[in-house]
Design an enzyme around this catalytic site. Structure first.
Site, PDB file in Angstrom:
ATOM      1  N   SER A 107       0.838  -1.198   0.000  1.00 36.10           N
ATOM      2  CA  SER A 107       0.000   0.000   0.000  1.00 36.10           C
ATOM      3  C   SER A 107       0.876   1.252   0.000  1.00 36.10           C
ATOM      4  CB  SER A 107      -0.887  -0.025   1.239  1.00 36.10           C
ATOM      5  OG  SER A 107      -1.665   1.132   1.253  1.00 36.10           O
ATOM      6  N   GLY A 108       0.590   2.165  -0.926  1.00 38.25           N
ATOM      7  CA  GLY A 108       1.346   3.418  -0.996  1.00 38.25           C
ATOM      8  C   GLY A 108       2.576   3.337  -1.872  1.00 38.25           C
ATOM      9  N   THR A 112      -1.684   2.613  -7.897  1.00 35.52           N
ATOM     10  CA  THR A 112      -2.813   3.316  -8.501  1.00 35.52           C
ATOM     11  C   THR A 112      -2.326   4.421  -9.445  1.00 35.52           C
ATOM     12  OG1 THR A 112      -4.069   2.851  -6.527  1.00 35.52           O
ATOM     13  CG2 THR A 112      -4.931   4.556  -7.959  1.00 35.52           C
ATOM     14  N   ASN A 157      -1.183   5.699   3.081  1.00 38.74           N
ATOM     15  CA  ASN A 157      -1.365   6.353   1.791  1.00 38.74           C
ATOM     16  C   ASN A 157      -2.562   7.293   1.887  1.00 38.74           C
ATOM     17  OD1 ASN A 157      -1.849   7.030  -0.849  1.00 38.74           O
ATOM     18  ND2 ASN A 157      -1.841   4.922  -1.629  1.00 38.74           N
ATOM     19  N   SER A 160      -5.499   5.829  -0.538  1.00 39.88           N
ATOM     20  CA  SER A 160      -5.354   4.374  -0.571  1.00 39.88           C
ATOM     21  C   SER A 160      -6.594   3.732  -1.181  1.00 39.88           C
ATOM     22  CB  SER A 160      -5.152   3.876   0.855  1.00 39.88           C
ATOM     23  OG  SER A 160      -5.030   2.486   0.827  1.00 39.88           O
ATOM     24  N   SER A 161      -6.350   2.832  -2.134  1.00 37.47           N
ATOM     25  CA  SER A 161      -7.488   2.138  -2.744  1.00 37.47           C
ATOM     26  C   SER A 161      -8.017   1.137  -1.740  1.00 37.47           C
ATOM     27  CB  SER A 161      -7.050   1.412  -4.003  1.00 37.47           C
ATOM     28  OG  SER A 161      -6.133   2.183  -4.714  1.00 37.47           O
ATOM     29  N   GLY A 360      -2.634  -3.057  -1.959  1.00 44.69           N
ATOM     30  CA  GLY A 360      -1.337  -3.679  -1.707  1.00 44.69           C
ATOM     31  C   GLY A 360      -1.274  -4.360  -0.347  1.00 44.69           C
ATOM     32  N   GLU A 362      -0.647  -5.157   3.279  1.00 43.81           N
ATOM     33  CA  GLU A 362      -0.893  -4.157   4.303  1.00 43.81           C
ATOM     34  C   GLU A 362      -0.664  -4.745   5.696  1.00 43.81           C
ATOM     35  OE1 GLU A 362      -4.064  -0.764   3.690  1.00 43.81           O
ATOM     36  OE2 GLU A 362      -4.995  -2.534   4.570  1.00 43.81           O
TER      37      GLU A 362
HETATM   38  N1  LIG Z   1       4.949   8.179 -10.098  1.00 50.19           N
HETATM   39  C1  LIG Z   1       4.644   8.958  -9.066  1.00 50.19           C
HETATM   40  N2  LIG Z   1       4.998  10.237  -9.075  1.00 50.19           N
HETATM   41  C2  LIG Z   1       4.708  11.044  -8.055  1.00 50.19           C
HETATM   42  N3  LIG Z   1       4.054  10.656  -6.961  1.00 50.19           N
HETATM   43  C3  LIG Z   1       3.680   9.367  -6.863  1.00 50.19           C
HETATM   44  C4  LIG Z   1       3.931   8.456  -7.933  1.00 50.19           C
HETATM   45  N4  LIG Z   1       3.432   7.259  -7.594  1.00 50.19           N
HETATM   46  C5  LIG Z   1       2.882   7.431  -6.369  1.00 50.19           C
HETATM   47  N5  LIG Z   1       3.024   8.687  -5.941  1.00 50.19           N
HETATM   48  C6  LIG Z   1       2.553   9.261  -4.669  1.00 50.19           C
HETATM   49  O1  LIG Z   1       2.319   8.187  -3.790  1.00 50.19           O
HETATM   50  C7  LIG Z   1       0.966   8.206  -3.345  1.00 50.19           C
HETATM   51  C8  LIG Z   1       0.460   6.796  -3.265  1.00 50.19           C
HETATM   52  O2  LIG Z   1       0.391   6.223  -4.511  1.00 50.19           O
HETATM   53  P1  LIG Z   1      -0.716   5.170  -4.881  1.00 50.19           P
HETATM   54  O3  LIG Z   1      -0.556   4.877  -6.313  1.00 50.19           O
HETATM   55  O4  LIG Z   1      -2.029   5.630  -4.430  1.00 50.19           O
HETATM   56  O5  LIG Z   1      -0.293   3.920  -4.061  1.00 50.19           O
HETATM   57  P2  LIG Z   1      -0.937   2.498  -4.010  1.00 50.19           P
HETATM   58  O6  LIG Z   1      -2.038   2.504  -5.016  1.00 50.19           O
HETATM   59  O7  LIG Z   1       0.154   1.585  -4.387  1.00 50.19           O
HETATM   60  O8  LIG Z   1      -1.421   2.313  -2.698  1.00 50.19           O
HETATM   61  C9  LIG Z   1       0.225   8.995  -4.368  1.00 50.19           C
HETATM   62  O9  LIG Z   1      -0.877   9.617  -3.800  1.00 50.19           O
HETATM   63  C10 LIG Z   1       1.255   9.992  -4.809  1.00 50.19           C
HETATM   64  O10 LIG Z   1       1.303  11.067  -3.949  1.00 50.19           O
HETATM   65 MG   LIG Z   2      -3.946   2.182  -4.751  1.00 50.69          MG
END
Ligand SMILES: Nc1ncnc2c1ncn2[C@@H]1O[C@H](COP(=O)(O)OP(=O)(O)O)[C@@H](O)[C@H]1O
Ligand SMILES: [Mg+2]
Length: 1010
Positions: A107-108, A112, A157, A160-161, A360, A362
């Site tokens: 997660s994070g 996403t 996060n 977070s999804s 992810g 967790e």
């Molecule tokens: N490629 C990226 N560039 C900039 N910030 C990112 C990037 N990927 C993730 N982040 C940051 O990390 C945070 C969490 O990403 P997210 O994709 O929601 O994580 P996950 O879906 O894996 O839990 C996002 O809200 C963003 O702020």
């Molecule tokens: Mg996500």
């Protein structure tokens, strides 16, 4: 090629395969760190992408970047999400098969974000049409809607999804995105009613309160303050600085309008969101019976009625259950609604690229049923990855008989089995506890677990643990040793969450709701069903199974996301945390297999089919076994022995560069072949076109020739008729006018007349005349006469009176002289003068008259006449000459010319006897007698002798005597006629005026003979 790639790479290596010490974890981490610190967040392991969350905006997702990666060979450019996306897309287009991109990580870690960026990449780079624009927008905008309802701020996060999402993007044969479909997995409903400290409820609640229009909030009975709602305050962080709820609300509203949501839908949807908030605010208290009653608010008394006779705890429980059920089912409804708007109704075959972004792995302080499900899901996906890469790859080498030293890796199947095995797995045990009659509790479940899976290496409880670990496990906990680490789950709530039951009477109420969405979500048929619904865990397990099935049928691409630190801090590279992820994600094993193995393998048949055009022996058809064909082919292309291995059914290519070189060669060849095909085809088209034109031209020519020929024939027929008529006319020309000759005659007339027009005589003397054809002789004669008459008339009209007189005189002259006298011919053109005569007489009574010869003739002398009737004669002469001043009457003497320029003098006197004599000096003296008759003196030139002779012989008896007056020496002789009768005698006339040369006397108007 790879050498060039290293040079292109500024920091570390961009593909771990290129690491010198590929077995060293430290080297791996070093490379990752070096790159991360330079903002190079992507690194490959072969075709797998490792991504480290930068936690800051990087300038690598622009449209320019997207265009850069579009259609470029995978390893040509630095590692990027776009390269993975583009590679999958290109393979899909060329091989027409389905793909999925598995994005995993805790997660994070950025899953996403990665999936959203890939979607954007396709939206920008794929060909599209105006109609497909809508589909594209909907695909893109489905994200904010689902995130609003399915994402929340957690400790790990901020976005977070809280549900799993698998999205298929559908492409047509041209590679244009034409539709999509979303599968959602297990939304974390418990979040609706409870949030841990530092976490929030789903975004939509805050967005509605922050951004919702005043009227809307008023209508929903909401206040713009999250603190007022019990369901929003438990985490104590309604406001998060990284989240702009107001802005997000606008985006969501816009998305709704594009994804086909009607106003009614939205009314119902927001109604549900608001009602959940209202539900949360319902408080119960005990009445005297110990039953729950609603603490305040009379209008929703029914709720307590519905819920009674429950105690307060159960009433709260029921309230939350309703909230969760409504929210959970509404989320499912939302996904279905979006799917409806993304659906492509066209039945043509499509290919898809699936994007899997699932919650992810967790580990929280307290992990409950949800974490159990989430981590189980990650376990399954890890299993899939292992199955599809490490295991499958190594098994394949073995199967294909390729020399291979097995690489040990941790296979998490054992954990998956622990969770999901039928009858023996944790889920089965949980279900059993839920379903069994009697008092089942979370504790009894825990005991069952100890009993059934207590001896499993990856399962521990406080009771089963050793001394050291026991401390960290509570009595109500059980611990699973997941592939990604240990997670301690608190068993409390497992049964209830797994059952997910809603009181029947509550369900009934919901079934009858006026809210359309609620009614759609709670069907009456559900009430009638006797079957017990599947438990949540089983449902989840089954949906995961079918997901795995879906994925297994597609070509995979992998993105492994790594979270660099726990604090969402940019630039911070937590070695320990990352090492842990590298380990459990199995990246080292993956690298080793990759390094030792082959980058690419393909069944002989497929390989041959794709590249056979590169070798003359295999092109266009190879009739022998495929393996032999491939051998010939690679020999021809010049593969080196270390670059490939030939298995039983497949060829294995060790380095990507070898394959890329082949692919490049194929690309060139393809162009060549295509241009050849095009040329052939264009040739055919051209030929066809030419033939068509030729045929048309021939037809046209034939038609035209026909027209010309018919015209010619008509002309000839006409000509023949004309000629025939002409001949007939000619034959019959002499006949009176009749149909046979009329035209001929007319023609001849016309021709003759036309010709005559140009040859008509122009003056009276012109006697020429165009010879007429025989049939026109008569007419011609008439015409000639007319013409002459006309000319004469014209001539006569043009003759002046003077000229007329002249002509009359000339006619007389002609009558007298023509053909008789020399010089006549020459005289014709010389006009006669009016008169050349002048006459002199004396004033005395003599009868002498002198007629003066004009002075221009010096040869001749004047005529001297003696006449008795002088007055009569002179008068008549004057009248004849039509001149009165012709006569001079002189006194005394007059001068006259003798000839040859000599002159003489005549003197007049009176005497007794008429007498004329010549003195010695030549002077002529005239004496007037007193009485007597007249005489006529005529002077003739000497050469006029014959005239004179003829006159004398003439029987003109009135001439009485003629005297010769002049001597013979003179050239000129003068005669005197004694006339008996005066000159005026009617029988003696002069037709013309007197002439100096001739003096003609005619009798009876006739010429004197001889
Ligand atoms: N490629 C990226 N560039 C900039 N910030 C990112 C990037 N990927 C993730 N982040 C940051 O990390 C945070 C969490 O990403 P997210 O994709 O929601 O994580 P996950 O879906 O894996 O839990 C996002 O809200 C963003 O702020
Ligand atoms: Mg996500």
């Amino acid at each position: 090629m790879e050498g060039a790639l290293i040079a292109r790479d500024r920091v570390g290596v961009q593909d771990f395969v290129l690491l010198d010490s590929h077995t060293s974890e430290a080297a791996f981490l070093n490379n990752l760190r070096k790159r991360y610190q330079e903002n190079l967040i992507y690194t490959y392991i072969g075709t797998l992408l490792v991504s480290v969350n930068p936690y800051k905006e990087l300038d690598i997702y622009t449209v320019t970047q997207m265009q850069l990666y579009r259609g470029v060979n995978f390893f040509e450019l630095p590692p990027h999400l776009y390269a993975i996306a583009d590679n999958a897309y290109r393979v899909m287009c060329s091989e027409y098969n389905n793909h999925f991109i598995l994005i995993s990580g805790e997660s994070g870690a950025g899953k996403t974000e990665a999936s959203k960026k890939i979607l954007q990449y396709y939206a920008v780079t794929c060909p599209t049409t105006e109609q497909l624009q809508v589909v594209r927008d909907r695909l893109l905008l489905s994200n904010p809607v689902l995130e609003a309802f399915g994402n929340a701020k957690t400790l790990r996060n901020d976005n977070s999804s809280r549900f799993g999402k698998y999205m298929d993007i559908q492409f047509d044969f041209k590679g244009a995105p034409v539709g999509g479909h979303i599968l959602s997995y297990l939304i974390e409903k418990s979040r609706v009613v409870h949030q841990n400290h530092g976490e929030r409820n789903f975004h939509i609640f805050y967005q509605l309160l922050e951004g919702g229009e005043k009227d809307l909030l008023c209508w929903l009975g909401l206040e713009r303050n999250p603190q007022k709602y019990a369901y929003l305050v438990q985490g104590r962080c309604a406001k998060v600085f990284s989240i702009n709820d107001k802005n997000d609300w606008k985006i969501v509203r816009k998305a709704f309008s594009i994804i086909d949501f009607t106003e009614k839908d939205l009314e119902h949807l927001f109604g549900i969101v608001a009602s959940v908030l209202h539900l949360g605010n319902i408080q119960f208290e005990e009445d005297s019976n110990g039953h729950a009653i609603i603490r305040n608010g009379t209008q929703i008394k029914w709720i307590s009625k519905v819920l009674s006779p429950l105690n307060v705890d159960l009433a709260f429980y029921a309230r939350d259950a309703v909230a969760k059920a409504i929210y959970g089912r509404t989320f499912t409804w939302l996904v279905n609604k979006i799917n409806g708007s993304l659906a492509n109704k066209d039945s043509t075959r499509k290919t898809v690229i699936g994007l899997l972004d699932i919650y992810g792995f967790e580990v929280l302080d307290t992990n409950s049923f949800e974490q159990f499900c989430i981590n189980y899901c990650n376990e399954k996906l890890q299993q899939l990855l292992i199955e599809m890469t490490l295991k499958a790859e190594q098994e394949e080498y073995e199967m294909e008989g390729i020399e291979w030293e097995p690489i040990p890796y941790f296979n998490n199947k054992i954990i998956c089995d622990l969770v999901e095995q039928k009858h023996k797995g944790i889920i089965s045990i949980l279900d059993e506890e839920c379903l069994r009659p009697g008092e089942a509790t979370d504790l009894s479940f825990l005991e069952k677990l100890e009993e059934k899976v207590g001896d499993h290496a990856h399962f521990v409880t406080r009771k089963l643990a050793d001394q050291k670990t026991r401390k960290s496990i509570d009595w109500v906990d059980f611990r699973l040793l997941h592939y990604a680490g240990e997670v301690t789950y608190c068993a409390v709530g497992f049964l209830e969450k797994n059952n997910d039951l809603l009181y029947r009477n509550l369900k009934e109420v919901l079934c009858n709701s006026k809210n359309g969405i609620v009614r759609d979500c709670f069907l009456l048929s559900e009430l009638d069903s006797r079957r017990r619904p599947e438990t949540v865990a089983t449902q989840f397990k089954n949906s995961l199974m079918s997901l795995i099935e879906i994925l297994m049928s597609k070509e995979p691409s992998y993105i492994r996301c790594i979270k660099p630190n726990e604090n969402k801090e940019p630039g911070k590279f937590d070695d320990c945390l990352i090492r842990h992820q590298v380990k459990y994600l199995g990246l080292m094993e993956h690298l080793r297999v990759r390094r030792a193995g082959f980058a690419y393998r393909r069944k002989y048949e497929h390989f041959l089919r794709r590249y056979k055009s590169l070798c003359p022996a295999t092109w266009p058809h190879w009739h022998g076994p495929a393996a032999e064909g491939v051998e010939r082919l690679i020999k021809h292309i010049g593969y080196k022995p270390e670059e490939y291995k030939l298995g039983r059914t497949k060829i294995f290519i060790r380095f990507p560069k070898t394959l890329f070189a082949t692919e490049d060669a194929f690309e060139i060849r393809k162009h060549l072949l295509v241009s050849r095909l095009q040329a052939k085809y264009k040739g055919r088209l051209g030929k066809r076109d030419y033939q068509k034109k030729r045929k048309a031209a021939i037809k046209l020519e034939a038609c035209w020739r026909g027209v010309l020929a018919r015209k010619e024939a008509k002309k000839r027929t006409w000509a023949v008729q004309i000629i025939r008529k002409f001949i007939q006319g000619f034959i019959n020309r002499k006949k009176p006018l009749c149909p046979e000759n009329v035209e001929f005659v007319r023609l001849v007339q016309y021709k003759y007349l036309m010709k005559l027009r140009d040859h008509i005589p122009r003056n009276v003397l012109d006697k020429s005349w165009l010879q007429p054809p025989s049939i026109l002789e008569e007419i011609s004669e008439m015409l000639q006469k007319m013409c002459i008459r006309n000319l004469v008339r014209k001539y006569c009209r043009g003759v002046t009176p003077e000229r007329k007189v002249q002509l009359q005189q000339k006619a007389v002259t002609s009558a007298i002289f023509r053909g008789k006298k020399e010089g006549y011919q020459q005289s014709i053109n010389l006009p006669f003068a009016d008169t050349r005569l002048s006459i002199s007489t004396s004033n005395l009574g003599d009868g002498i008259v002198v007629m003066h010869v004009p002075e221009d003739n010096k040869q001749k002398g004047d005529v001297i006449l003696q006449c008795e009737h002088i007055f009569e004669m002179v008068t008549k002469l004057c009248m004849l000459a039509n001149k009165q001043n012709l006569v001079k009457v002189v006194k005394g003497s007059l001068r006259f010319r003798i000839g040859s320029g000599k002159e003489g003098t005549m003197v007049f006197t009176v005497g007794p006897e008429p007498h004329v004599f010549k003195a010695k000096d030549g002077q002529l003296t005239v004496v007037r007698p007193h009485q007597g008759t007249g005489s006529l003196v005529l002077a003739f030139p000497s050469d006029a002798q014959p005239l004179w002779e003829s006159l004398r012989k003439h029987p003109w008896k009135r001439v009485v005597s003629v005297k010769r007056l002049l001597n013979r020496n003179l050239k000129e002789t003068q005669f005197v006629f004694n006339l008996l009768t005066p000159f005026s005698h009617p029988r003696c006339q002069t037709r013309q005026s007197l002439d100096e040369k001739q003096f003609l006397v005619t009798r009876n108007g006739k010429e004197p003979a001889g």
